[in-house]
Motif scaffolding. Structure first.
Motif, short mmCIF file in Angstrom:
data_model
loop_
_atom_site.label_atom_id
_atom_site.label_comp_id
_atom_site.label_asym_id
_atom_site.label_seq_id
_atom_site.Cartn_x
_atom_site.Cartn_y
_atom_site.Cartn_z
N LEU A 1 -15.56 -11.48 1.87
CA LEU A 1 -15.84 -10.35 1.02
C LEU A 1 -16.26 -10.54 -0.32
N GLU A 2 -17.56 -10.06 -0.56
CA GLU A 2 -18.07 -10.26 -1.76
C GLU A 2 -18.39 -8.96 -2.56
N VAL A 3 -17.91 -8.79 -3.79
CA VAL A 3 -18.19 -7.58 -4.54
C VAL A 3 -18.75 -7.86 -5.81
N SER A 4 -19.78 -7.33 -6.25
CA SER A 4 -20.70 -7.42 -7.43
C SER A 4 -20.68 -6.20 -8.38
N ALA A 5 -20.74 -6.14 -9.45
CA ALA A 5 -20.96 -4.98 -10.23
C ALA A 5 -21.88 -5.32 -11.53
N CYS A 6 -22.77 -4.53 -11.49
CA CYS A 6 -23.72 -4.61 -12.36
C CYS A 6 -24.11 -3.21 -13.03
N LEU A 7 -23.72 -3.23 -14.33
CA LEU A 7 -24.12 -1.86 -15.04
C LEU A 7 -23.49 -0.86 -14.48
N GLY A 8 -22.15 -1.18 -14.09
CA GLY A 8 -21.04 0.13 -13.47
C GLY A 8 -21.54 0.18 -11.99
N ILE A 9 -22.56 -0.24 -11.46
CA ILE A 9 -22.91 0.12 -9.86
C ILE A 9 -22.24 -1.15 -9.03
N LEU A 10 -21.63 -0.65 -8.17
CA LEU A 10 -20.73 -1.68 -7.32
C LEU A 10 -21.70 -1.97 -6.10
N SER A 11 -21.67 -3.34 -5.67
CA SER A 11 -22.41 -3.78 -4.43
C SER A 11 -21.48 -4.53 -3.68
N ARG A 12 -21.11 -4.30 -2.36
CA ARG A 12 -19.96 -4.77 -1.59
C ARG A 12 -20.80 -5.71 -0.34
N ARG A 13 -20.51 -6.80 0.12
CA ARG A 13 -20.89 -7.30 1.42
C ARG A 13 -19.45 -8.07 2.09
N GLY B 1 0.87 -1.04 -0.13
CA GLY B 1 0.02 0.04 0.01
C GLY B 1 0.80 1.09 0.14
N PRO B 2 0.19 2.26 -0.17
CA PRO B 2 -1.06 2.54 -0.22
C PRO B 2 -1.78 2.24 -1.77
N GLY B 3 -2.85 1.76 -1.80
CA GLY B 3 -3.36 1.54 -3.14
C GLY B 3 -4.71 0.66 -2.97
N THR B 4 -5.30 0.50 -3.98
CA THR B 4 -6.63 -0.25 -4.02
C THR B 4 -6.35 -1.70 -4.54
N VAL B 5 -6.72 -2.41 -3.63
CA VAL B 5 -6.59 -4.12 -3.82
C VAL B 5 -8.03 -4.30 -5.02
N ARG B 6 -7.50 -4.88 -5.90
CA ARG B 6 -8.47 -5.39 -6.97
C ARG B 6 -8.61 -6.99 -7.02
N GLY B 7 -10.04 -7.57 -7.29
CA GLY B 7 -10.00 -8.88 -7.47
C GLY B 7 -10.01 -9.46 -9.05
N ARG B 8 -10.36 -10.42 -9.22
CA ARG B 8 -10.73 -11.02 -10.75
C ARG B 8 -11.55 -9.90 -11.33
N GLY B 9 -11.30 -9.72 -12.63
CA GLY B 9 -11.96 -8.52 -13.43
C GLY B 9 -11.68 -7.08 -13.16
N GLY B 10 -10.93 -7.06 -12.22
CA GLY B 10 -10.73 -5.65 -11.81
C GLY B 10 -11.46 -4.93 -10.88
N LEU B 11 -12.30 -5.82 -10.23
CA LEU B 11 -13.11 -5.15 -9.07
C LEU B 11 -12.66 -4.66 -8.07
N PRO B 12 -12.95 -3.31 -7.69
CA PRO B 12 -11.89 -2.86 -6.32
C PRO B 12 -12.78 -3.62 -5.14
N LEU B 13 -11.41 -4.26 -4.10
CA LEU B 13 -12.11 -5.00 -2.95
C LEU B 13 -11.91 -4.05 -1.90
N PHE B 14 -10.61 -3.42 -1.61
CA PHE B 14 -10.45 -2.52 -0.41
C PHE B 14 -9.12 -1.74 -0.72
N ARG B 15 -9.00 -0.72 -0.06
CA ARG B 15 -8.02 -0.01 0.26
C ARG B 15 -7.07 -0.28 1.26
N MET B 16 -5.70 -0.25 0.90
CA MET B 16 -4.55 -0.55 1.71
C MET B 16 -4.04 0.73 2.13
N GLN B 17 -3.44 1.06 3.38
CA GLN B 17 -2.60 2.22 3.97
C GLN B 17 -1.31 1.93 3.55
#
Length: 182
Positions: A167-179, A86-102
């Motif tokens: 951690l689960e991240v979804s994207a649909c039509l550019g809208i991110l959902s995070r659980r 870090g610092p930076g954004t951790v990305r998962g498969r497909g480039g979806l942002p997962l979380f930020r690191m300090q």
């Protein structure tokens, strides 16, 4: 056709999260067998990994500043771990942002033990070697595992990491959902 369109509109990644306990000191890693070593990956040795199909990926990781280790038995590379600092954004498969690191934080990723070498304790040992190189006061060291990879989970726990939920991240039509769950 509709399935292909839906796949393009919806992306989902899920991971189990693990964190190195901040108060813990990394144990002195014990190699699986005498003579084994963990070598830092550099431009001069990145090509030593025997799977030439991923060499471009490994070079790209190195060029963007990620670090890595190779486990070696004599001269043969048996496993690898990589990390992003870090610092930076951790990305998962497909480039979806997962979380930020300090600053000072790290994520261990892109790990593999070659099939002929699995089951010998190489993965937990190499993870501990990475922690020794990454550990700094106040730093958080993360590692993610896909839920359908129990062998990775066992190695992560054996190395000393603590589960921190999913951690689960979804994207649909550019809208991110995070659980997240603990």
């Amino acid at each position: 056709m509709m399935g292909l369109l839906a796949a393009r509109l919806l992306s989902r990644v899920a991971y189990e999260r693990f964190l190195w306990p901040s108060e813990a000191t990394a144990p002195a890693p014990t190699p699986p067998e005498p003579g084994w070593r963990a070598d830092g990956v550099t431009e001069s040795n990145v090509g030593d990994y025997p799977d030439s199909g991923i060499l471009a990926d490994l070079r790209a990781l190195l060029s963007k500043g990620d670090g890595g280790l190779y486990a070696r038995a004599d001269r043969e590379v048996t496993a690898r771990v990589w990390w992003q600092k870090g610092p930076g954004t951790v990305r998962g498969r497909g480039g979806l942002p997962l979380f930020r690191m300090q600053s000072g934080d790290a994520l261990i990723h892109y790990c593999e033990t070659r099939p002929a070498w699995r089951g010998r304790g190489i993965y937990p040992w190499l993870l501990q070697e990475a922690v020794l190189r990454l550990k700094a006061p106040g730093a958080r060291i993360w590692i993610l595992s896909e839920p359908d990879n129990p062998a990775s989970r066992r190695g992560i726990l054996k190395a000393g990491f603590q589960p921190k939920g999913t951690l689960e991240v979804s994207a649909c039509l550019g809208i991110l959902s995070r659980r997240e769950s603990a």
